[in-house]
Design a protein around this motif. Structure first.
Motif, PDB file in Angstrom:
ATOM      1  N   CYS A  76       0.942  -1.364   0.146  1.00 19.64           N
ATOM      2  CA  CYS A  76       0.051   0.121   0.004  1.00 19.64           C
ATOM      3  C   CYS A  76       0.881   1.374   0.042  1.00 19.64           C
ATOM      4  N   ARG A  77       1.748   1.281   0.886  1.00 13.00           N
ATOM      5  CA  ARG A  77       2.640   2.452   0.929  1.00 13.00           C
ATOM      6  C   ARG A  77       3.375   2.595  -0.559  1.00 13.00           C
ATOM      7  N   ILE A  78       3.731   1.545  -1.120  1.00 12.69           N
ATOM      8  CA  ILE A  78       4.466   1.898  -2.501  1.00 12.69           C
ATOM      9  C   ILE A  78       3.583   2.340  -3.387  1.00 12.69           C
ATOM     10  N   ARG A  79       2.392   1.888  -3.475  1.00  7.16           N
ATOM     11  CA  ARG A  79       1.159   2.258  -4.272  1.00  7.16           C
ATOM     12  C   ARG A  79       1.062   3.730  -4.159  1.00  7.16           C
ATOM     13  N   LEU A  80       1.230   4.154  -2.773  1.00  7.55           N
ATOM     14  CA  LEU A  80       0.738   5.693  -2.604  1.00  7.55           C
ATOM     15  C   LEU A  80       1.910   6.455  -3.152  1.00  7.55           C
ATOM     16  N   TRP A  81       3.068   5.873  -3.014  1.00  5.45           N
ATOM     17  CA  TRP A  81       4.282   6.644  -3.637  1.00  5.45           C
ATOM     18  C   TRP A  81       3.910   6.843  -5.000  1.00  5.45           C
ATOM     19  N   GLN A  82       3.444   5.624  -5.807  1.00  4.44           N
ATOM     20  CA  GLN A  82       3.484   5.694  -7.272  1.00  4.44           C
ATOM     21  C   GLN A  82       2.358   6.656  -7.350  1.00  4.44           C
ATOM     22  N   ALA A  83       1.319   6.757  -6.577  1.00  8.54           N
ATOM     23  CA  ALA A  83      -0.021   7.815  -7.371  1.00  8.54           C
ATOM     24  C   ALA A  83       0.876   9.070  -6.950  1.00  8.54           C
ATOM     25  N   ALA A  84       1.426   9.450  -5.943  1.00 10.99           N
ATOM     26  CA  ALA A  84       2.104  10.867  -5.658  1.00 10.99           C
ATOM     27  C   ALA A  84       2.885  11.107  -6.871  1.00 10.99           C
ATOM     28  N   GLU A  85       3.812  10.248  -7.418  1.00 11.94           N
ATOM     29  CA  GLU A  85       4.487  10.506  -8.338  1.00 11.94           C
ATOM     30  C   GLU A  85       3.748  11.087  -9.694  1.00 11.94           C
ATOM     31  N   HIS A  86       2.575  10.222  -9.872  1.00 16.86           N
ATOM     32  CA  HIS A  86       1.794  10.478 -10.851  1.00 16.86           C
ATOM     33  C   HIS A  86       1.303  11.835 -10.838  1.00 16.86           C
ATOM     34  N   ILE A 121       5.447  21.834  -4.285  1.00 12.44           N
ATOM     35  CA  ILE A 121       4.882  20.504  -4.361  1.00 12.44           C
ATOM     36  C   ILE A 121       6.131  19.852  -4.775  1.00 12.44           C
ATOM     37  N   CYS A 122       7.201  20.464  -5.461  1.00 15.63           N
ATOM     38  CA  CYS A 122       8.566  19.644  -5.664  1.00 15.63           C
ATOM     39  C   CYS A 122       9.242  19.439  -4.411  1.00 15.63           C
ATOM     40  N   GLN A 123       9.589  20.510  -3.632  1.00 12.61           N
ATOM     41  CA  GLN A 123      10.036  20.470  -2.159  1.00 12.61           C
ATOM     42  C   GLN A 123       9.464  19.147  -1.512  1.00 12.61           C
ATOM     43  N   ARG A 124       8.085  19.175  -1.652  1.00 11.13           N
ATOM     44  CA  ARG A 124       7.539  18.134  -0.315  1.00 11.13           C
ATOM     45  C   ARG A 124       7.911  16.593  -1.175  1.00 11.13           C
ATOM     46  N   HIS A 125       7.608  16.717  -2.675  1.00 11.65           N
ATOM     47  CA  HIS A 125       7.975  15.398  -3.256  1.00 11.65           C
ATOM     48  C   HIS A 125       9.562  14.795  -3.031  1.00 11.65           C
ATOM     49  N   LEU A 126      10.478  15.891  -3.370  1.00 15.03           N
ATOM     50  CA  LEU A 126      11.665  15.668  -2.985  1.00 15.03           C
ATOM     51  C   LEU A 126      12.122  15.173  -1.398  1.00 15.03           C
ATOM     52  N   ALA A 127      11.352  15.784  -0.774  1.00 24.53           N
ATOM     53  CA  ALA A 127      11.688  15.398   0.867  1.00 24.53           C
ATOM     54  C   ALA A 127      11.047  13.681   1.128  1.00 24.53           C
ATOM     55  N   THR A 128       9.916  13.518   0.340  1.00 20.47           N
ATOM     56  CA  THR A 128       9.269  12.272   0.645  1.00 20.47           C
ATOM     57  C   THR A 128      10.198  11.202  -0.409  1.00 20.47           C
ATOM     58  N   ALA A 129      10.746  11.864  -1.451  1.00 18.50           N
ATOM     59  CA  ALA A 129      11.308  10.702  -2.103  1.00 18.50           C
ATOM     60  C   ALA A 129      12.730  10.254  -1.747  1.00 18.50           C
ATOM     61  N   ALA A 130      13.213  11.385  -0.704  1.00 24.00           N
ATOM     62  CA  ALA A 130      14.443  10.693   0.056  1.00 24.00           C
ATOM     63  C   ALA A 130      14.178   9.628   0.886  1.00 24.00           C
ATOM     64  N   ARG A 133      13.635   6.430  -1.271  1.00 20.15           N
ATOM     65  CA  ARG A 133      14.828   5.810  -1.596  1.00 20.15           C
ATOM     66  C   ARG A 133      15.303   4.972  -0.385  1.00 20.15           C
ATOM     67  N   ARG A 134      15.386   5.555   0.428  1.00 21.24           N
ATOM     68  CA  ARG A 134      16.076   4.880   1.905  1.00 21.24           C
ATOM     69  C   ARG A 134      15.296   3.531   2.117  1.00 21.24           C
ATOM     70  N   ASP A 135      13.868   3.591   2.055  1.00 17.82           N
ATOM     71  CA  ASP A 135      13.150   2.157   2.180  1.00 17.82           C
ATOM     72  C   ASP A 135      12.748   1.298   1.066  1.00 17.82           C
ATOM     73  N   HIS A 136      12.791   1.574  -0.121  1.00 21.68           N
ATOM     74  CA  HIS A 136      12.610   0.974  -1.272  1.00 21.68           C
ATOM     75  C   HIS A 136      13.692   0.645  -2.392  1.00 21.68           C
ATOM     76  N   THR A 137      13.826  -0.318  -3.003  1.00 21.01           N
ATOM     77  CA  THR A 137      14.915  -0.520  -4.089  1.00 21.01           C
ATOM     78  C   THR A 137      14.124  -0.015  -5.250  1.00 21.01           C
ATOM     79  N   PRO A 138      14.840   0.621  -6.403  1.00 20.74           N
ATOM     80  CA  PRO A 138      14.007   0.794  -7.709  1.00 20.74           C
ATOM     81  C   PRO A 138      13.288  -0.368  -8.249  1.00 20.74           C
ATOM     82  N   ALA A 139      13.496  -1.419  -8.043  1.00 15.29           N
ATOM     83  CA  ALA A 139      12.577  -2.750  -8.448  1.00 15.29           C
ATOM     84  C   ALA A 139      11.379  -2.481  -7.740  1.00 15.29           C
TER      85      ALA A 139
END
Length: 151
Positions: A76-86, A121-130, A133-139
């Motif tokens: 669920c957490r990964i799907r939320l991030w994917q939705a935030a990316e979109h 929005i970019c600042q929020r997105h980059l902060a969450t992205a960091a 990236r610590r918790d998930h692999t690109p795969a």
């Protein structure tokens, strides 16, 4: 296996948030086709990143004591991030408020920051992205069947 009972939770907040979203949709979104405004996309992005944080906390606590449930929360957490990316991408593709036109192909390719307040929005997105990236692999982040293969 016995588990300690959960403390009494404040039962008002998440149902309030859900009701507020339903109410917002009912009174603010007109019927018929209309492109989402950048302000709406920005607030939806903020909502999704906040949900990501909530699921992150639940995943961290649950994954250590209930592996299967933790895996599903992680998905669920990964799907939320994917939705935030979109949503972040949709925000930058939406018409700019000053011109009323979507960005040109050159502006999109240049990926130039638009400045404040659009940069929020970019600042929020980059902060969450960091954090992501610590918790998930690109795969993990690209897998279409995230988290559902182990069980």
């Amino acid at each position: 296996m016995t588990t300690t009972p959960l403390p009494d939770l404040a039962k008002d907040f998440v149902p309030f948030a859900t009701a507020a979203l339903d109410f917002h949709r009912a009174i603010n979104l007109p019927a018929g086709p209309l492109a989402a405004h950048r302000t709406e996309l920005d607030t939806l992005h903020a909502h999704l990143t906040a949900l990501y944080g909530l699921f992150d906390a639940h995943t961290a606590r649950t994954g250590t004591v209930a592996e299967v449930e933790g895996d599903h929360l992680r998905a669920c957490r990964i799907r939320l991030w994917q939705a935030a990316e979109h949503l972040h991408d949709a925000y930058h593709a939406a018409p700019h408020p000053s011109t009323g036109r979507p960005p040109t192909r050159d502006a999109c390719r240049g990926r130039l920051p638009e400045g404040a307040p659009e940069l929020t929005i970019c600042q929020r997105h980059l902060a969450t992205a960091a954090h992501v990236r610590r918790d998930h692999t690109p795969a993990d982040l690209r897998d279409p069947i995230t988290g559902l293969t182990r069980h």
